[in-house]
Structures are given as structure tokens and as C-alpha cells.
Design a protein around this motif. Structure first.
Motif, short mmCIF file in Angstrom:
data_model
loop_
_atom_site.label_atom_id
_atom_site.label_comp_id
_atom_site.label_asym_id
_atom_site.label_seq_id
_atom_site.Cartn_x
_atom_site.Cartn_y
_atom_site.Cartn_z
N TRP A 213 0.62 -1.35 0.16
CA TRP A 213 0.17 -0.09 0.18
C TRP A 213 1.00 1.71 -0.01
N TYR A 215 3.90 1.63 -1.18
CA TYR A 215 4.57 1.32 -3.00
C TYR A 215 3.56 2.29 -3.84
N ALA A 216 2.26 1.62 -3.63
CA ALA A 216 1.10 1.87 -4.42
C ALA A 216 0.83 3.82 -4.36
N ASP A 219 3.52 6.07 -5.70
CA ASP A 219 3.72 5.58 -7.41
C ASP A 219 2.96 6.08 -8.34
N ASN A 220 1.52 5.26 -7.44
CA ASN A 220 0.19 6.09 -8.28
C ASN A 220 -0.59 6.49 -7.12
N GLU A 222 -3.80 8.03 -7.33
CA GLU A 222 -5.27 7.89 -8.25
C GLU A 222 -5.73 6.44 -7.71
N ALA A 223 -4.61 5.01 -8.77
CA ALA A 223 -5.15 3.75 -8.80
C ALA A 223 -4.86 3.50 -7.67
N ARG A 225 -5.90 4.31 -4.97
CA ARG A 225 -7.67 4.22 -4.20
C ARG A 225 -8.52 4.33 -5.02
N ALA A 226 -8.26 3.86 -6.09
CA ALA A 226 -9.77 3.74 -7.08
C ALA A 226 -9.37 2.23 -7.22
N MET A 227 -8.14 0.97 -5.86
CA MET A 227 -8.18 0.17 -5.80
C MET A 227 -8.80 -0.17 -4.90
N GLY A 286 6.96 5.94 -4.37
CA GLY A 286 7.40 4.76 -5.08
C GLY A 286 8.46 4.69 -5.40
#
Lengths: 343, 255
Positions: A213, A215-216, A219-220, A222-223, A225-227, A286
Motif C-alpha cells: 500500500w 508503494y502504491a 507511485d500512483n 489515484e490508482a 485509491r481506485a483499488m 513510489g
């Protein structure tokens, strides 16, 4: 007839060993933290030879191992926070404010273990505050922690009036021994603590889902959060980890030097960021590894100590810091390009 | 199950949006849209910029709440309040360029936020790697290693990873938002192959795009939006690329 196959066989053998070597070289240089490892080895050799072995003398190593981990423990947390995409400029101030809390609790005669836990809780709370202000108000952490850096340093100065205060570790010998004892009379306990924190954060960052989490998020966002990752919570927890580590070091340092000083942790914030960058952490978040951050975090105290051993003026420290930061970032960019080419 | 009729009317409805209204301040973004997707159907959602395609999809994926209207999923009325809720129902959205963390590995991306764990929350890397490769292969994407970073992949492969993720988590409906934008011709064709594979797996797809040449061969049915209104809902056999093009550029007929 005889020399012919023999020659051939030799050739094959030679090629095999070359293959093995080139594979090793490729693997080594393909590894993210190789550049900082080489910089570190280079620095150690440089300091050892040019200081006429004063750097590698037993008394100096003892000092380095007792003193260095204080900075390095905090830098570990700052590195992880940077992977999540945030900064903390307030580490030195959290440290000194927690030191003040701890010395006050000591003066009040509270059991030191309880005092230690209260100090850790205070550190976590200060980290929580950094995290909440940053994530809820959408303020860049650079600004948030610039504010709290001045705030907590100022509070510590006002409350202590800038005076040093004595701490007597002998009141609780068991307490001070688990923090600062020398194991087998040689290895300071601080090194063990540093190793333990390094190991825990390594496991969390690379093998625990929370690490993924982090790293995500860095790194991104928005991605992530979308996940379904709560990126605000991830960042806030990273801030709290930094706060707890600062509080721990505050207790560790007071126990080692037996004094509260309102200058504790002064200037550590930028050095901690430098340590992470040297260790291959991206300023954008990230990217970074705990091994790199670990090696980066020991580079800084080694440079400080090495320059003293070289008997070079302290003023040179910043010049060397600057060069090491730029060189290690350049070399990691070079290695990354090389890796991309070879892949 | 046994129904393979070409008109699609007898197939089971997967999701049905009824009279969806959405306002952004004074802007009427969606003006009473009815939108339906049936089981294993590929619907092309087309329209010009600002037509309301993204808004409609964001209502369906839980990003926005509709101001009015009802949503039925598998016949049951649902109130999709968050993207997490949408995913629990089986609605996965693949946003272009937003879905993946570029510096993380394929398997870490596929399981991002839903990592399989062993004990104390530590990730089960082996099963992550195995399941990632399985999911990629099921859409016909053969990559060397689950440890490869997303930055090293081509645009088409990236879309593949995002689609494989949806597939692994048993999505019933995959929403692809401009999946072929910014892709080379070859990569775009690869993505269109993934869509066919999804249909073969019995998964419904909403394909949002500007590019009629990409969507036409893949979709079974087309829904055209213009300025927040649905102006057409046509089966493929009843239309052509040129007809659709005319519908998109035609100004909306008010009153």
C-alpha cells in the motif's frame, strides 16, 4: 592430436567462468542498492587509509556504533515515509520535544518504562498531527512539517528556557542497560535496536500488504485509491512511524548522554532526506528499498565521523555531504540506464 | 444460459440504470439516462467530449452518486455508494493510465489493495505470482515474469494487466474507459483481443471510446450520448460506422 581437445576444453572452461562473472556483475549492478553499497565501501576505505587507520580503530568504531544509530533509526522511518510520497522536516523537532517530555516525566519521578511509553505515545501523536494536517487539509507535507518543525522546536525552547537538564540513568540501571549497554562489552545496544528496526521496517515494506500500500500510494495515488487503498491512512501511519522512531531516539539519546539539550536533533531533517535519496529513494515517492535506505542512513554518520578522523575542519562536512548526494544519485541513474539497456 | 439469440432481448439483464440524473452545480450532466447491459454483452458507449460518458460510468462505478434514478444489478435494486461497493458487486473499472502503479511489479499491481495474506498480514507472494500469470494467460497475454515492472511493458500489455486484474477478481462487468487511446495500432489490436476474450469468459464489457473503428468490430450494441442525453441505442446489425458517426456529430434535438 593431444593438445587440440585440451585447448578446446580450456576455452570452454574460460568462457564458462567469464559467463559466471558477467552474470554476477549484471546481477549486482542490476540491484537497486548496489550504487550506494559501492559508495559506502569507497567512503570506508577512503576514511580508513587517509586517517592512518584512526577511522578503523576500536575506540572510534565503538563511538560510531553507539552514536550513529540514533540518526540512522530516524532516517529509516523518513525513508519509508518518502516511499509513500511525503516528507517530514519536523523529525529533529519531534525528537527534542519528546526529549523534553521524557525529562519532565523523569523529574516527576515516574517509572522510566512508563515514561518511555508515554514519550513514544507523544511521538506517535505528533506524527498523527503531521499526517492529519497533510492529508485532511491537502497541504503539501513539506509545508506542514516546516510549520511543525518550527512549532515543536520553539515549544521545547520556551518550556526548557534553553537550559540543559540532567538525567541520571543510574536510577533505573535496567532501563538504561537495555537501551545503551554494550553487549559482550563491545557491541552497543543501539546497533541492535537499529538492526531490529531495520529488519521490522524491511519486512513491513517488502513483504507485508501494508508495504504494498505504501508503494502504491507513493507511485500512483489515484490508482491506489481506485483499488480501495485508503491512501490518507497509509500516509498518516507512515508519519506516525516516524514520530514513534523520533520519540524512541529521544529516550535513547537522553539515556546515552545523561542530559536534555534543547539542541538535540538540530539539522537532522534534511540529513534524513539526504540519507534516503542517497539510498535510492525517489523524491516523488513510489521508488526505494529498505536495504537502500538502511545503507543510506549509515552513510551520513560515517561521513561525519570519518571527517573528524581525517582531522578535517568540520566545515568541510557539508561540502562532502553535497558531493556524496550528487554522486550517488548520478551513479544510480547511470546504473538504471545500464539496466534498461541490458534488459 | 441457453439463449444465444442475436437480438439480445431475451438475454438476462446484468445492470440496468433507469432515468439517471446528475447535476454539477448548474450543469445538467446526465438528463434522465436509461442504460442497460446484458450478460456477456459488449456495449460500445460512444459520444463526443463532454457528452456524459465518463459521468455515467462514474455513477455506475461508485465514484459519483446520481441525483436521481435507480440502478438494478442482477435484478436487484442497488445503491452504489463507493468504488469499493461497486467492486464487491462485480463492477470493475479500468481507467486509462490511472489503474496501475508504474514502478511496482505486475503481481503487486494485480493484487494492489487486495493482497492474499498468510499470517499477520504478510503477503503470499507465491500465490500472487502464480495467480497473476494465470490471469494474464487467460486473456492471452504471455509475459515473462510476474516481477516485471509496469514501466517495462508496452501500452497494450499495461491494459492487459489491468484487464487481467478485473478478470481475476471475478468481475461480472468490466468498464474500459478509452482503453485504446494513446496506443499503437498493434497494441490497440491486442486490447481488442482482450475484449473478445472477456466476452468468451462470459463477462460483460462497457467500452467507452471516441474511436468508432476500434469499438465497431468489438461491440454487440452501441449507446450514443450527446450532451447528457441518450440519442441512440442500436444493435450492431441495425447500424454502421457511418451512421454512428452521423449520430455523434448531429446536434441534439431539444423539445
Amino acid at each position: 592430436m593431444r593438445p587440440f581437445p585440451n585447448k578446446n576444453g580450456q576455452k570452454v572452461k574460460q568462457r564458462l567462468s567469464r559467463d559466471w562473472k558477467s552474470r554476477f556483475v549484471k546481477l549486482f549492478f542490476g540491484y537497486q542498492s548496489s550504487s550506494i553499497f559501492l559508495v559506502l565501501i569507497g567512503l570506508i576505505l577512503l576514511f580508513t587509509f587517509f586517517s592512518k587507520y584512526r577511522f578503523s580503530s576500536v575506540p572510534n568504531i565503538k563511538v560510531l556504533l553507539a552514536l550513529g544509530p540514533e540518526f540512522s533509526i530516524i532516517a529509516l522511518g523518513v525513508g519509508m515515509l518518502m516511499v509513500s510520497g511525503e516528507f517530514d522536516l519536523s523529525v529533529g523537532s519531534i525528537l527534542v520535544f519528546c526529549s523534553f517530555i521524557f525529562i519532565k516525566l523523569f523529574e516527576a519521578g515516574i517509572n522510566l518504562f512508563l515514561a518511555g511509553f508515554i514519550t513514544l505515545a507523544a511521538g506517535a501523536l505528533l506524527g498523527l498531527l503531521n499526517g492529519l494536517i497533510t492529508t485532511k487539509a491537502h497541504i503539501p507535507s513539506f509545508i506542514t512539517t516546516l510549520g511543525t518543525m518550527m512549532l515543536w522546536r520553539g515549544m521545547a525552547l520556551i518550556l526548557s528556557q534553553g537550559f540543559t537538564r540532567p538525567f541520571n540513568p543510574e536510577v533505573f540501571p535496567f532501563f538504561s542497560s537495555i537501551l545503551t549497554a554494550r553487549i559482550g562489552g563491545v557491541v552497543p545496544a543501539q546497533v541492535i535496536w537499529f538492526g531490529v528496526f531495520g529488519l521490522i521496517l524491511w519486512m513491513v515494506l517488502h513483504f507485508h500488504k501494508f508495504g504494498n500500500w505504501v508503494y502504491a500510494t507513493g507511485d500512483n495515488k489515484e490508482a491506489a485509491r481506485a483499488m480501495g487503498i485508503n491512501t490518507d491512512r497509509v500516509k498518516t501511519i507512515c508519519f506516525m512511524i516516524v514520530g514513534i522512531l523520533c520519540a524512541f531516539v529521544a529516550v535513547l539519546q537522553i539515556t546515552r548522554v545523561s542530559t536534555f539539550s534543547s539542541r538535540a536533533g538540530d539539522g537532522w531533517e534534511l540529513r534524513a532526506i539526504a540519507a534516503s535519496v542517497v539510498g535510492g529513494t525517489s523524491l516523488m515517492g513510489g521508488i526505494g528499498s529498505m536495504v537502500g535506505i538502511f545503507l543510506g542512513s549509515i552513510t551520513i554518520p560515517i561521513i561525519e565521523n570519518g571527517l573528524v578522523m581525517l582531522r578535517i575542519s568540520y566545515f568541510w562536512t557539508y561540502i562532502i555531504f553535497g558531493l556524496v548526494i550528487i554522486l550517488s544519485v548520478l551513479s544510480s541513474i547511470y546504473l538504471k540506464r545500464r539496466k534498461l539497456r541490458h534488459d | 444460459m441457453s439463449s444465444f439469440s442475436t437480438d439480445g432481448k431475451s438475454e438476462k439483464s446484468l445492470v440496468k440504470m433507469v432515468s439517471i440524473e446528475k447535476w454539477f452545480g448548474k450543469v445538467h450532466a446526465l438528463e434522465g439516462i436509461d442504460f442497460e447491459v446484458r450478460c456477456s454483452e459488449v456495449v460500445g458507449l460512444v459520444g463526443d467530449n463532454g457528452a456524459g460518458k465518463s459521468t455515467l460510468i462514474k455513477v455506475l462505478s461508485g465514484y459519483h452518486l446520481a441525483d436521481k434514478g435507480e440502478i438494478y444489478f442482477e435484478g436487484k435494486k442497488v445503491n452504489i455508494a463507493s468504488s469499493l461497493h461497486a467492486r464487491k458487486l462485480g463492477i470493475e473499472t479500468v481507467y486509462q493510465e490511472q489503474a496501475l502503479a508504474p514502478n511496482l511489479s505486475i503481481s503487486r499491481n494485480i493484487f494492489m489493495g487486495r493482497e492474499p495474506v498468510r499470517s499477520l498480514g504478510f503477503m503470499d507472494k507465491k500465490s500472487m505470482d502464480r495467480e497473476s500469470m494465470k490471469a494474464l494467460q487467460s486473456i492471452g497475454l504471455h509475459l515473462r515474469s510476474p516481477d516485471a515492472l509496469i514501466t517495462m511493458l508496452s501500452g497494450g500489455e499495461r491494459q492487459g494487466v489491468a484487464i487481467a486484474r478485473a478478470l481475476h477478481f471475478k468481475a461480472k462487468l468490466v468498464i474500459l474507459d478509452e482503453p485504446t487511446i494513446a496506443l499503437s495500432v498493434r497494441e490497440a489490436r491486442q486490447v481488442l483481443e482482450f475484449i473478445k476474450q472477456l466476452k468468451r469468459e462470459g463477462i460483460s464489457v462497457i467500452f467507452i471510446t471516441h474511436n468508432l473503428y476500434h469499438v465497431f468490430p468489438s461491440a454487440d450494441r452501441f449507446v450514443v450520448l450527446t450532451r447528457g442525453e441518450k440519442i441512440a441505442d442500436i444493435q450492431k446489425k441495425d447500424t454502421s460506422i457511418d451512421d454512428l458517426f452521423e449520430l455523434i456529430v448531429k446536434p441534439p434535438s431539444h423539445n
